[in-house]
Scaffold this active site. Structure first.
Site, PDB file in Angstrom:
ATOM      1  N   GLU A 112      35.895  32.595  43.408  1.00  0.00           N
ATOM      2  CA  GLU A 112      37.029  31.731  43.274  1.00  0.00           C
ATOM      3  C   GLU A 112      37.270  31.077  44.618  1.00  0.00           C
ATOM      4  O   GLU A 112      37.841  30.205  44.736  1.00  0.00           O
ATOM      5  CB  GLU A 112      38.235  32.576  42.805  1.00  0.00           C
ATOM      6  CG  GLU A 112      38.107  33.067  41.532  1.00  0.00           C
ATOM      7  CD  GLU A 112      39.129  34.181  41.092  1.00  0.00           C
ATOM      8  OE1 GLU A 112      39.501  34.010  39.781  1.00  0.00           O
ATOM      9  OE2 GLU A 112      39.546  34.728  42.028  1.00  0.00           O
ATOM     10  N   GLU A 132      34.550  40.320  36.490  1.00  0.00           N
ATOM     11  CA  GLU A 132      35.913  41.141  36.342  1.00  0.00           C
ATOM     12  C   GLU A 132      36.088  41.684  34.780  1.00  0.00           C
ATOM     13  O   GLU A 132      36.651  42.534  34.728  1.00  0.00           O
ATOM     14  CB  GLU A 132      36.954  40.232  36.509  1.00  0.00           C
ATOM     15  CG  GLU A 132      37.384  39.730  37.861  1.00  0.00           C
ATOM     16  CD  GLU A 132      36.469  38.689  38.583  1.00  0.00           C
ATOM     17  OE1 GLU A 132      36.901  38.064  39.748  1.00  0.00           O
ATOM     18  OE2 GLU A 132      35.533  38.293  38.145  1.00  0.00           O
TER      19      GLU A 132
END
Length: 261
Positions: A112, A132
């Site tokens: 990210e 995740e």
């Protein structure tokens, strides 16, 4: 653990920011707040025109959120500081070029962070993932950004399965701009930064604002905002000394001298 998790250096108009938290360059709340202050200062400093973001060492760029810090009490919804996680992904008004030099493993919040850059250069051993899903959480920023950057089905596969991709596949899908030998990564990132730093900063600012604001707008709506003088950076450019300098330099067949005003 180093007491100074972020190393910075300035060469001319170029800032280098190196995430240096052995063993993996993971980001905890304190580090995120430091990064937010650094990137805010970069945004607001007229002498700085380009930033390179990289990781220390040869194995990790950044794996994202520091799970050990979380186990020790860092709340996942805690105070990340200015610009949100990693200081970049929610930093408003950042109208200067950002280069990510991915020197190794780039996953989770680290991916990210890289997605917050304008240009991504990657070492030939870099790997990418959004794991995740395997820890029962959501890669929130990546869920917003990744399907807009690479083919939807590839992005969804990464988000839904957490699978790893090698750098060659990342390049094939357009996730990274260039794949480089690890030994050449930083020298090539600096060459790119020097090229950008020599360019017109007011034009870069206008490009970044228009691209950012127009992302979810219809084409004609975005064009109307430009013609109605509703983009601050575009209007500043059109009223600037640099706008005149560009025209004069072209007419005089010489290189322009950009002043950023």
């Amino acid at each position: 653990m180093t007491d100074n998790p972020i190393k910075t250096s300035v060469t001319g108009h170029i800032l280098e920011v190196t995430l240096d938290r052995p063993k993996a360059n993971a980001i905890d709340l304190k580090t995120s707040r430091i990064m937010g202050d650094i990137f805010t200062d970069f945004r607001d400093n007229p002498d700085l025109r380009v930033v390179i973001v990289t990781g220390a060492g040869e194995k990790f760029f950044c794996p994202g959120w520091d799970l050990k810090a979380a186990a020790g009490g860092d709340a996942v919804d805690g105070d990340y500081g200015k610009g949100g996680f990693g200081g970049l992904q929610e930093l408003r008004g950042l109208n200067k070029p950002v280069i990510a030099a991915v020197n190794g493993i780039c996953c989770g919040g680290g991916l990210e962070l890289a997605l917050s850059a304008d240009i991504i250069l990657a070492a030939d051993h870099a790997t990418f993932a959004l794991p995740e899903i395997r820890s029962g959480t959501v890669a929130d920023a990546a869920s917003i950004k990744l399907p807009k950057r690479i083919p939807y089905h590839i992005a969804m596969e990464m988000l839904l399965t957490g699978r790893w991709i090698e750098v060659e596949e990342a390049a094939r899908w357009g996730l990274v701009n260039h794949v480089l030998p690890a030994a050449d990564l930083m020298s090539e990132a600096r060459k790119m930064a020097e090229l950008l730093a020599s360019g017109p900063p007011l034009v870069y600012a206008a490009i970044k604002e228009v691209v950012r604001e127009a992302e979810d707008m219809k084409f004609q709506d975005a064009m109307n905002r430009i013609t109605k003088s509703q983009f601050e950076t575009v209007e500043r450019l059109y009223r600037s000394e640099d706008q005149l300098e560009g025209a004069r330099a072209f007419a005089e067949k010489r290189d322009p001298v950009w002043k950023g005003r």
